[in-house]
Design an enzyme around this catalytic site. Structure first.
Site, short mmCIF file in Angstrom:
data_model
loop_
_atom_site.label_atom_id
_atom_site.label_comp_id
_atom_site.label_asym_id
_atom_site.label_seq_id
_atom_site.Cartn_x
_atom_site.Cartn_y
_atom_site.Cartn_z
N ARG A 52 85.93 82.08 6.31
CA ARG A 52 87.05 81.32 6.88
C ARG A 52 88.36 81.82 6.25
O ARG A 52 88.34 82.59 5.30
CB ARG A 52 86.86 79.83 6.65
CG ARG A 52 86.43 79.55 5.23
CD ARG A 52 87.05 78.38 4.58
NE ARG A 52 88.46 78.34 4.60
CZ ARG A 52 89.26 78.95 3.70
NH1 ARG A 52 88.77 79.69 2.71
NH2 ARG A 52 90.56 78.83 3.78
N GLY A 53 89.47 81.29 6.81
CA GLY A 53 90.77 81.80 6.39
C GLY A 53 91.14 82.91 7.36
O GLY A 53 90.31 83.79 7.65
N ALA A 54 92.38 82.88 7.85
CA ALA A 54 92.76 83.77 8.96
C ALA A 54 92.45 85.26 8.69
O ALA A 54 91.77 85.91 9.49
CB ALA A 54 94.23 83.56 9.30
N ARG A 95 86.49 81.01 17.15
CA ARG A 95 87.53 80.07 16.71
C ARG A 95 88.83 80.43 17.43
O ARG A 95 89.14 81.62 17.58
CB ARG A 95 87.73 80.11 15.19
CG ARG A 95 86.52 79.59 14.42
CD ARG A 95 86.84 79.36 12.94
NE ARG A 95 87.63 78.16 12.73
CZ ARG A 95 88.15 77.82 11.54
NH1 ARG A 95 87.98 78.61 10.50
NH2 ARG A 95 88.86 76.71 11.42
N GLN A 202 88.86 72.24 1.72
CA GLN A 202 89.06 73.63 1.27
C GLN A 202 89.84 73.67 -0.05
O GLN A 202 89.68 74.60 -0.84
CB GLN A 202 89.82 74.44 2.33
CG GLN A 202 89.02 74.79 3.56
CD GLN A 202 89.18 73.76 4.66
OE1 GLN A 202 89.48 72.59 4.41
NE2 GLN A 202 88.98 74.17 5.90
N ASP A 243 97.94 80.51 9.77
CA ASP A 243 96.94 81.03 10.73
C ASP A 243 97.57 81.74 11.91
O ASP A 243 96.94 82.59 12.55
CB ASP A 243 96.05 79.90 11.23
CG ASP A 243 95.02 79.55 10.18
OD1 ASP A 243 95.35 78.79 9.27
OD2 ASP A 243 93.91 80.08 10.26
N ASN A 253 99.18 76.11 10.38
CA ASN A 253 98.27 76.21 9.22
C ASN A 253 97.40 74.95 9.18
O ASN A 253 97.51 74.08 10.06
CB ASN A 253 99.10 76.37 7.93
CG ASN A 253 98.23 76.75 6.73
OD1 ASN A 253 97.42 77.68 6.82
ND2 ASN A 253 98.37 76.04 5.63
N LYS A 254 96.56 74.87 8.19
CA LYS A 254 95.61 73.76 8.06
C LYS A 254 96.26 72.41 8.28
O LYS A 254 97.38 72.18 7.83
CB LYS A 254 94.99 73.84 6.66
CG LYS A 254 93.96 72.81 6.32
CD LYS A 254 92.86 72.68 7.33
CE LYS A 254 92.15 73.98 7.63
NZ LYS A 254 91.32 73.93 8.87
#
Ligand code: MRU
Length: 356
Positions: A52-54, A95, A202, A243, A253-254
């Protein structure tokens, strides 16, 4: 930067024809590497946030598409390209928000398209080279973000971060955590405040893991404690990842990031978004154009509890990301330097320089 404490989130294992990832759903209690050879397992790993994470998602998809191409047993180009296209579409459906996923897949497709007249064997070699370039370029960009971002910080600063934008979310170093890792190596004594980052934690599971392993003074806080630590004067800067960055500087972002930005503005704390230029989506004019992933309700109602914590049948709204208005962002730290408002212009310039 020191190699020792930094795990690799994404790698290619040529001997096994496998995508190797550090399973982030097991952290911080277990460090488990997965060696994935089947396309359905690679797609599942992205969907379930095992990787995970862009930038890490983009890198995993590039390696995944190379492995898909390598496994295609076709000598004629027509069959090869049909199967390659289907594998690309399936990876793209994992995603929706991080633009790095689509950018990496498009890069791979462009290489294949540019060599349509060559044999599948040759195209497979070129795709391997391109996948490895995606990984190397991300590592170089993150390293440069570390240098540029560190220039914004002072020894002893209190720094708040949300989600995980460290080496676990990229191929090396991280984005928002790169300046922190670099500073720690150079003897800076930062005081880190880590939002736990509901609902998937996270921050608590991954950022706290990275920072504790690096020996940083790390304080975990509930997401709703951010205002309190800012009001106490304990935070001199906020650093977050991204992201997808719209052309006007709106930064997706998150979930929860935009709330932190609003608090930072209120308390006069500089708010920096750290993002490689691979996160720019020039086709998104503003944050309104960015697709926001919706995730299963169980992530909120039961995932982290011994028993369900919300009444059966309650409606749940669980967007994975939000958009921070560009007006709340003090600077955007890229590998090309720190971009300042007006972002329309500075982002265009950085994108030109990086040729994305
Ligand atoms: O849902 P996730 O864990 O993939 O979301 C990750 C983030 O929001 C990160 O902050 C972002 O991808 C930047 S990672 C360098």
């Amino acid at each position: 930067m020191t190699e020792a404490p930094q795990h690799r989130a994404v790698a290619l294992d040529d001997d096994k024809d496998a995508l190797v990832i550090l399973d982030q759903t097991k952290l911080p209690n277990e460090v488990v590497y997965l060696s994935l050879t089947r396309q359905e397992d690679i797609r599942r790993a992205i969907r379930l946030l095992q990787v995970r994470g862009a930038p890490a998602i983009g890198a995993a998809a590039a390696v995944g598409l190379y492995l898909a191409a390598k496994s295609i047993d076709a000598t004629d180009n027509g069959a090869f390209y049909a199967q390659f296209g289907a594998a690309k579409d399936a990876l793209a459906a994992t995603r929706p928000t991080a633009v790095n996923l689509f950018r990496a897949l498009d890069r791979m497709e462009s290489v294949a398209e540019a060599h349509r007249s060559e044999t599948p064997v040759r195209v497979k070699t070129l795709l391997r080279d391109e996948a490895l370039r995606v990984l190397e370029e991300d590592a170089a960009a993150c390293r440069a973000i570390g240098e540029h971002g560190l220039g914004l910080l002072r020894d002893g600063d209190g720094i708040l971060t949300h989600c995980n934008a460290g080496y676990l979310a990229t191929t090396r170093y991280g984005t928002a955590l790169a300046p922190i890792h670099l500073g720690i190596e150079r003897g800076y004594r930062f005081k880190l405040f880590v939002d736990e980052t509901r609902p998937l934690l996270q921050g608590a599971r991954l950022t706290a893991f990275e920072l504790c392993a690096a020996g940083a003074e790390t304080t975990l806080i509930c997401d709703n404690t951010a205002a309190c630590v800012m009001k106490n004067g304990w935070v001199q800067a906020v650093l977050v990842g991204c992201d997808r960055l719209a052309a006007n500087g709106d930064a997706c972002n998150k979930i929860g990031t935009s709330g932190v930005a609003i608090l930072a503005k209120h308390y006069g704390v500089p708010f920096y978004v750290c993002a490689p230029t691979s996160t720019i989506d020039a086709r998104a004019a503003t944050g309104e154009d960015i697709p926001i992933e919706q995730r299963p309700p169980e992530e909120i109602t039961e995932m982290w509890y011994k028993e369900r914590m919300a009444p059966q049948g309650v409606r749940v709204y669980n967007p994975a990301f939000d958009v921070t208005d560009h007006a709340l962002i003090t600077g955007i730290v890229t590998e090309c330097g720190v971009l300042r408002p007006p972002y329309g212009e500075s982002i265009r310039r950085a994108a030109r320089e990086a040729a994305v």
